[in-house]
Structure formats: C-alpha cells, structure tokens
Write an enzyme that holds these catalytic residues in place. Structure first.
Site, short mmCIF file in Angstrom:
data_model
loop_
_atom_site.label_atom_id
_atom_site.label_comp_id
_atom_site.label_asym_id
_atom_site.label_seq_id
_atom_site.Cartn_x
_atom_site.Cartn_y
_atom_site.Cartn_z
N PHE A 307 0.84 -1.19 0.00
CA PHE A 307 0.00 0.00 0.00
C PHE A 307 0.88 1.25 0.00
CE2 PHE A 307 -3.71 2.10 2.61
CZ PHE A 307 -3.99 2.92 1.55
N CYS A 308 0.63 2.17 -0.93
CA CYS A 308 1.28 3.48 -0.98
C CYS A 308 2.81 3.34 -1.02
CB CYS A 308 0.81 4.33 0.20
SG CYS A 308 1.21 6.09 0.06
N ILE A 309 3.54 3.97 -0.10
CA ILE A 309 5.00 3.90 -0.12
C ILE A 309 5.48 2.48 0.14
CG2 ILE A 309 5.33 4.47 2.31
CD1 ILE A 309 7.77 6.11 1.55
N GLY A 311 4.42 0.05 -1.47
CA GLY A 311 4.61 -0.46 -2.82
C GLY A 311 5.96 -0.08 -3.39
N MET A 336 -1.22 -1.12 -4.21
CA MET A 336 -2.41 -0.30 -3.96
C MET A 336 -1.98 1.16 -3.84
SD MET A 336 -4.78 -2.43 -1.27
CE MET A 336 -3.81 -1.97 0.15
#
Length: 575
Positions: A307-309, A311, A336
C-alpha cells in the site's frame, strides 16, 4: 449579544493562541518552500500582461461585479447573486449566509478568490511558476475564508449568542489543547483504542527487529490456501488503516478468504535510529520479512500486498532479490495506490524542491527523524478545506466535539521516518524520478531497473486520490514487464482503497486492454458496482495454490509468538 466574562476571557486568549496556531500552520504548509516562495511571486508579477485587452477586460468585469455587490448591499439597486460557491463547497450552506451583510461578505470573498486565481492563470510566466503560484494562492484563499473567522461567520455568531458565549469558550479550550498536541483533533479520540476496538483481528507477533514487527493472523477457515500472503503497509503511517474495525478490515477480509496472512508493522523511528537508509528498509524490512514468512509457512513463494509507499519498498526490493537469486520468492505482488513513475506526482510536488533537499542533506551525517505530525499536516493541507479548516471552524469557533470516526483517528496517529531514508525518497523518486530511469541509482549495491520486473502484478489506483494521482499510478504499466492488471476504484486515497464488499458502496473500473495512455484506458473501461476487493480476490486466487488444512498454532520453531497482535510497535505514540 449579552455581556459575559466568558467573552472577555475568550478574547484575552485569542491573540496568543491564534498567533501560535497560525505559526504552526505556516510551518506545516510553507516551511519547505522558505527559499523558493519569495522568488515565485515577484517572477509572477513581472509577467502580468497589464496592457493586453483580455487582462483589462477581466479587471473591468471584476470591478463592475464588486460595484454591483456594494450597490445591492446598501440598497441602491436590487440585491442579486453575483457569484455562487462551486459545487461541493459546503462552507456556506447555512441559511445564515443569505442575510444581506453576510451574503455580501461571502460573495466578495468568492469573487476575489476567483479573480486572484484568474490573475495567476493570466500571467505569461512559465507553466511551472504559474502552477506553483496557483497552488499557494489557493492555500492562502482557503485560509482566509470568512467562514474561518468568528466575526465573519454568521453560524458562529448565532451559536455564540444562543450559548451566551460558552461555545466560544469551549472552542478556545479545544484550540489550546490542540496547540499543545501539535495536531488538529478531527474525531472524538476517546472512543478509540488500538487493540481494543481498532486492529483487533486475532493474531500474534512472531518476529521482530528494531525496524518492524511481523504479525501472523489466526486462520478463520478450516482450510487455507497454501501460498501465504504478506501485507506491506506504508511506513509513514500505522498499519491499522488496513485493520480498523471488523466491518471494514482488509486484513480480516483476507483471512476470511482463506489466506495465511502476515503483516509488517513498521516502527515509528525513535531519534537513536535516525541513521536508517532506504537500503535498511529493504534489507532488514522487506527481504527479512519475506525470509521469515517462507520459513514459517514452509513455502518457497508468497504473495505480497503493498500500500502506498509500501509499494515503492516492495518494488525496489525485487531487483535486489533478483541479483541474489531470490527473484522467484514473490509469486505475485499487488500495488495499492502506489506511485513508481513520479513524472506527474500531483500537488505534493509543490512542497518538494532542491532547496528542501539540500537543506536536509547537510544534516544526513548526524541523522535525525522527520516528524510524523509534520508529514500528516502536509498531506492534510492538500485538501485544506476538508482536512484543516472544517475542523478549525467546528472545533475552535463552534466548540463542538467532532463525531467518532475510526479513519480520522488513524489519520492523526502518525509515525516518524528516518531523515536519510525520507530524503533519499524525495530526491530519487519525486525530484529525479529515478525509478523510471533504469540503472540510474543503486540500492544494497544493486542497480535498480524496474523494467526487469516480470512478477505478475495487480495495480490498484483511486480516481480522486490527492496523494497518488491515478494517472501516475497507471504509468507503472509502462515499467513492469510481467502479466499486469490495472483496476481503478472510485473515491480517494483511503476511502477508495479501504472499501469492504459488505458495505456494497462505490464502484470500480476494469479494462483488460492496457492502453498506452491512462485516459484512453479509462474511456474503454467498464464500471462495476461495489468493492474492487472482489476483483482482486479472484485475481489473487490464481496464485494462491491449493487448499490445505489450517494450522492450529501460529509461528514455528524459532519463531514463537512474542506477544498478541497488534503488538507494541503500533501502540507507540508521538510526543
């Protein structure tokens, strides 16, 4: 309005408290641009087309509308609505704003706001200068709304009269409390506690080091899918955005689908760990967690949801793992709302420039931390009316207790990052966009080339995301070379992502053809009702393996449970 000692007390405190609060807001919003902002506006003024007919016509129209407003207020001509709020602007919904004086205040503000933004657009400055100036002019406009000040907000004045000033007094009390905390209270925090009614999916911490705790969750099905699932949340926030309450927990939903689920709970970095680099988050974070999951599950491969960073951390780990012969550890990955190509990063770019990076790089040798509160304020300022001024008005001017909302409790529960790690991220990703340039930098001694990533990947983005624009998330399809699926959800960075199927809310778009341009992809996409989790679940099943009996105990030899989930790292609070 009757006289009251409460009023005298309120206004005696107002000056000092207001100055302190405004300074905190200025520090949060404008500090990164200390050197850059003073250069922007003179540059903009020098580029005004003062002699052009279009500019002169715009000026004349503005002055005429202001005159019409004034003549309507004093009764020299019938009052008329010169301008109305934009759709979705809820600041002036109350009928009190239709009283002639306050209607004039409202319309004067809206008219002037529009004119200021038109002035920026009309300049002949370069596009980058206009864009940055427009962003900070909008920040100023939002801050100076008459709704944000007691004497120009009729709702506030009416409530003060009805409560004999007690609403103002209560608001001042809340303001002083929040100044002490350094954050704006967005929800009734007394209603929530991590481990009591947040992050309550049953499990245990089965490994920890100084950087993270690894949680394993108790199976909720008699049989589980043989390939384990590792969840990598962002390290800039606490992990429990993915495990809020049972009815909206993505973690619990994954467990209910029969996945043997593990999760990284990142530590909020204390000052003594302020030397950590991005390499450490790969080596002692992602790779270490994957190694432990493989040992506990006795499986060679695992699926990864990020999710976010988180990733970005997973994506940059893959080339390092490939260089070590570990490239097949990840059977699939899910990104995500993650941005890997930062060529168009959205409004956050206005806070990041070389002045900020160079000032921070002088401090890298000594280490340090980037305050989670600072990061939270910065993200909130991207949607200032919704995430700052709305709460200023309701809490400080009206003295109201905000309603309980689990997501906003999480939003205020920040985590610190190590200064070297965060500075590396800003320089290499945001400023230099090195992830989109194969071999332009190295991590753990390995040149990073995302075009060599062939792992099957599911990419999710949210259409109204103000942190990771969906069109930027889509650009990952140009980098990775394995089988890819891109899905777009409705709503924003959090609400679009955390959307439990049981709620039957929103929609998402799918298009099997990965077009070269994001808009072309969207134009050909099919809208489907409900949560994108359902689509992701079907996609993930093809990599989850066959079903096997669920193990009754958590951990394994050498990885005995250390404490119950959610663990102590996620409960640590910032001072």
């Amino acid at each position: 309005m009757p006289e009251s000692p409460l009023y005298e007390s309120f206004f005696q405190q107002l000056n000092t408290a207001g100055q302190q609060w405004w300074q905190q807001w200025v520090n949060a919003v404008a500090a990164p641009q200390d050197d850059a902002l003073p250069q922007i506006f003179p540059k903009l003024l020098a580029a005004f087309p003062t002699s052009s007919p279009e500019w002169q016509a715009s000026q004349a129209e503005y002055y005429q509308q202001q005159l019409d407003l004034w003549l309507g207020l004093i009764g020299a001509k019938p009052a008329a609505s010169v301008i109305t709020p934009d759709k979705g602007d809820r600041r002036f919904n109350s009928p009190e704003w239709e009283v002639p004086l306050f209607s004039w205040i409202k319309q004067n503000y809206l008219l002037t706001s529009r004119h200021l933004l038109q002035c920026v657009d009309a300049t002949e400055a370069d596009e980058s200068t206009r864009e940055k100036a427009g962003f900070f002019v909008k920040q100023f406009i939002d801050a100076m709304s008459p709704a944000n000040f007691a004497l120009t907000n009729p709702e506030v004045m009416k409530l003060a009269a009805e409560t004999n000033g007690e609403s103002l007094q209560e608001g001042m009390k809340r303001l002083l409390e929040d100044i002490g905390k350094g954050t704006i209270t967005m929800t009734d925090e007394s209603q929530f506690e991590v481990g009591r009614n947040l992050a309550v999916t049953a499990g245990a911490v089965i490994f920890e080091n100084d950087l993270f705790q690894l949680l394993q969750y108790q199976p909720l099905t008699a049989q589980v899918k043989e390939v384990p699932l590792l969840i990598v949340p962002p390290c800039v926030n606490k992990y429990y955005i993915m495990d809020l309450q049972p009815e909206n927990s993505m973690v619990r939903w994954c467990v209910e689908q029969g996945h043997t689920t593990f999760l990284i709970s990142w530590r909020s970095i204390p000052p003594q760990m302020g030397h950590l680099q991005w390499d450490d988050y790969i080596e002692d974070g992602i790779i270490k967690a994957a190694e432990v999951v493989r040992k506990i599950s006795r499986r060679e491969q695992l699926n990864v949801l990020s999710f976010c960073i988180g990733g970005g951390l997973v994506a940059t780990s893959i080339p390092v793992m490939q260089s070590r012969g570990q490239g097949d550890w990840f059977k699939s990955i899910t990104l995500m709302t993650s941005m890997l190509d930062h060529s168009e990063p959205g409004d956050i770019k206005h806070y990041i420039d070389w002045n900020l990076i160079r000032s921070r790089e002088t401090k890298l040798a000594a280490g340090g931390v980037v305050s989670g509160k600072e990061l939270a304020r910065t993200f909130s300022s991207l949607r200032a009316n919704d995430l700052i001024w709305n709460y200023v008005v309701n809490s400080y001017l009206k003295g109201k207790t905000p309603p309980p909302f689990d997501l906003l409790y999480w939003n205020n529960d920040s985590a610190n990052l190590a200064l070297p790690m965060h500075t590396f991220f800003l320089r290499n990703m945001y400023l230099e966009n090195n992830l989109a340039k194969p071999g332009s930098f190295a991590l753990c001694g390995v040149p990073i080339d995302l075009t060599q990533v062939t792992t099957p990947t599911y990419i999710f983005a949210a259409r109204e995301d103000h942190i990771v624009p969906w069109t930027s998330a889509y650009l990952t399809t140009r980098l990775f070379k394995g089988p890819l699926r891109f899905v777009l959800g409705a709503s924003g960075h959090i609400a679009g992502t955390i959307n439990h199927p049981a709620a039957n809310k929103r929609n998402y778009w799918v298009n099997e053809a990965l077009e070269s341009e994001p808009q072309t992809w969207f134009d050909g996409a099919e809208s489907r009702p409900g949560s994108w989790w359902q689509d992701w679940g079907v996609w993930l099943d093809q990599f989850a393996g066959k079903k096997v009996p669920a193990r009754k105990t958590l951990g394994a030899a050498g990885f005995k449970p250390l404490e119950p989930a959610p663990g102590r790292y996620v409960k640590e609070k910032l001072d």
